[in-house]
Design an enzyme around this catalytic site. Sequence first.
Site, PDB file in Angstrom:
ATOM      1  CE1 TYR A  34       1.490  13.654   2.975  1.00 13.04           C
ATOM      2  CE2 TYR A  34       3.601  12.872   3.797  1.00 13.04           C
ATOM      3  CZ  TYR A  34       2.861  13.578   2.858  1.00 13.04           C
ATOM      4  OH  TYR A  34       3.508  14.213   1.829  1.00 13.04           O
ATOM      5  NE  ARG A  53       3.682  19.803   8.192  1.00 13.35           N
ATOM      6  CZ  ARG A  53       4.829  19.653   7.538  1.00 13.35           C
ATOM      7  NH1 ARG A  53       5.308  20.638   6.794  1.00 13.35           N
ATOM      8  NH2 ARG A  53       5.493  18.517   7.606  1.00 13.35           N
ATOM      9  NE  ARG A 101     -15.551   4.579  -3.984  1.00 13.82           N
ATOM     10  CZ  ARG A 101     -16.213   5.413  -4.793  1.00 13.82           C
ATOM     11  NH1 ARG A 101     -17.511   5.261  -5.003  1.00 13.82           N
ATOM     12  NH2 ARG A 101     -15.575   6.394  -5.406  1.00 13.82           N
ATOM     13  CG  HIS A 103     -17.838  10.499  -2.958  1.00 13.53           C
ATOM     14  ND1 HIS A 103     -18.197   9.353  -3.604  1.00 13.53           N
ATOM     15  CD2 HIS A 103     -16.850  11.054  -3.696  1.00 13.53           C
ATOM     16  CE1 HIS A 103     -17.467   9.211  -4.699  1.00 13.53           C
ATOM     17  NE2 HIS A 103     -16.630  10.246  -4.779  1.00 13.53           N
ATOM     18  CE  LYS A 148       4.170  16.070   5.360  1.00 14.33           C
ATOM     19  NZ  LYS A 148       4.764  16.247   4.049  1.00 14.33           N
ATOM     20  CD  GLU A 180       4.399  22.837  -2.150  1.00 15.67           C
ATOM     21  OE1 GLU A 180       5.029  22.780  -1.089  1.00 15.67           O
ATOM     22  OE2 GLU A 180       3.225  22.420  -2.260  1.00 15.67           O
TER      23      GLU A 180
HETATM   24  N1  PDD Z   1       7.446  16.130   1.935  1.00 17.38           N
HETATM   25  N2  PDD Z   1       6.082  20.671   0.119  1.00 17.38           N
HETATM   26  C1  PDD Z   1       5.638  19.432  -0.156  1.00 17.38           C
HETATM   27  C2  PDD Z   1       4.641  19.254  -1.245  1.00 17.38           C
HETATM   28  C3  PDD Z   1       6.128  18.334   0.569  1.00 17.38           C
HETATM   29  O1  PDD Z   1       5.686  17.105   0.294  1.00 17.38           O
HETATM   30  C4  PDD Z   1       7.111  18.552   1.570  1.00 17.38           C
HETATM   31  C5  PDD Z   1       7.673  17.424   2.396  1.00 17.38           C
HETATM   32  C6  PDD Z   1       7.537  19.869   1.826  1.00 17.38           C
HETATM   33  C7  PDD Z   1       8.539  20.189   2.905  1.00 17.38           C
HETATM   34  O2  PDD Z   1       7.988  20.034   4.187  1.00 17.38           O
HETATM   35  P1  PDD Z   1       8.911  19.654   5.431  1.00 17.38           P
HETATM   36  O3  PDD Z   1      10.017  20.631   5.458  1.00 17.38           O
HETATM   37  O4  PDD Z   1       8.014  19.788   6.596  1.00 17.38           O
HETATM   38  O5  PDD Z   1       9.408  18.246   5.218  1.00 17.38           O
HETATM   39  C8  PDD Z   1       6.991  20.904   1.089  1.00 17.38           C
HETATM   40  C9  PDD Z   1       7.743  14.995   2.778  1.00 17.38           C
HETATM   41  C10 PDD Z   1       9.158  14.925   3.246  1.00 17.38           C
HETATM   42  C11 PDD Z   1       7.236  13.738   2.087  1.00 17.38           C
HETATM   43  O6  PDD Z   1       6.114  13.797   1.594  1.00 17.38           O
HETATM   44  O7  PDD Z   1       7.932  12.715   2.083  1.00 17.38           O
END
Ligand code: PDD
Length: 289
Positions: A34, A53, A101, A103, A148, A180
């Site tokens: 996403y 990304r 389903r 894996h 992501k 983070e």
């Molecule tokens: N989240 N690290 C994680 C784990 C995140 O979920 C996010 C952003 C970031 C920052 O990424 P960016 O600057 O590209 O938004 C770092 C989004 C906003 C969310 O999941 O809603």
Amino acid sequence: MTAPIAHFNGELLPLDQIHISPLDRGFIFGDGVYEVIPAYGGRLLRAREHFRRLQRSMDEIGLANPHSVDEWIAHVNRLLAHHPGNRSVYIQVTRGAPPNRDHVIPKGLVPTVFMMASPLSTPSPEMVERGVACVSAKDFRWEKCHIKSTSLLGNVLARQVSAEAGATETILFRDGFLTEAAASNVFIVKGGVVAAAPRDNHILLGITYELLEELAGQGKIRYEVRPVAEAEVRSADEIWLTSSTKEVLAVTTLDGKPVGSGSPGPVFRRMHALFQDYKAKLASAAAVA
Ligand code: PDD
């Protein structure tokens, strides 16, 4: 009230008319990726970077991208035409819905694409002025945090730690080093120098993280990317959070203890101003476009 317009597999539909198969691998396995892109007055912030990304995330999970960057942007703009003002655009692509389903990843599935636009709730002036509280936790997520992915259980459980403590975010440490936060990147400032955690598989490389690096260069703010030890975070002059929805936000308490002076610091104020200028330029570019 009528349901807001959302995007589903190339069509714009009211959100309540979108139906996704229970066999969709996004639902069954969290097998999807996403993006969240902020839009200010209909203008997307760093759309190309977000879609690049998305491509990296898809490459990591071996999912064919159904659209080029230009097609993605056109789809998002069509959606945004129904959503004036400041919006957060959520884009999800899952591997699709097989007949059963298993894996093992089936060949030839058609990905499911979903997008919606929600009001963008950037931090209130009070949050910017006072800073926010954070707590910390062990980073118990997997080794592929650079993807992501919609498999966000680790992040959800991490964020819940702060929600239950009445705090804004959970700052995570892996093996004694900063990674983070549950849904944001984290920066520290010590002696006027900003330090960011390395761009490796233990963090999601934020589009805001990369923008901050650029703004630091433009604003002549000293900036380094390097492993940041937990002890450095706990003795930092400033701690910041960044994300597409939080922009840049000062952390003024960590685990109940003040960060630096306990108020947003001078380097934060400069960076916040640089960020707001960047946004203002985006809005004025939109006005002439
Ligand atoms: N989240 N690290 C994680 C784990 C995140 O979920 C996010 C952003 C970031 C920052 O990424 P960016 O600057 O590209 O938004 C770092 C989004 C906003 C969310 O999941 O809603």
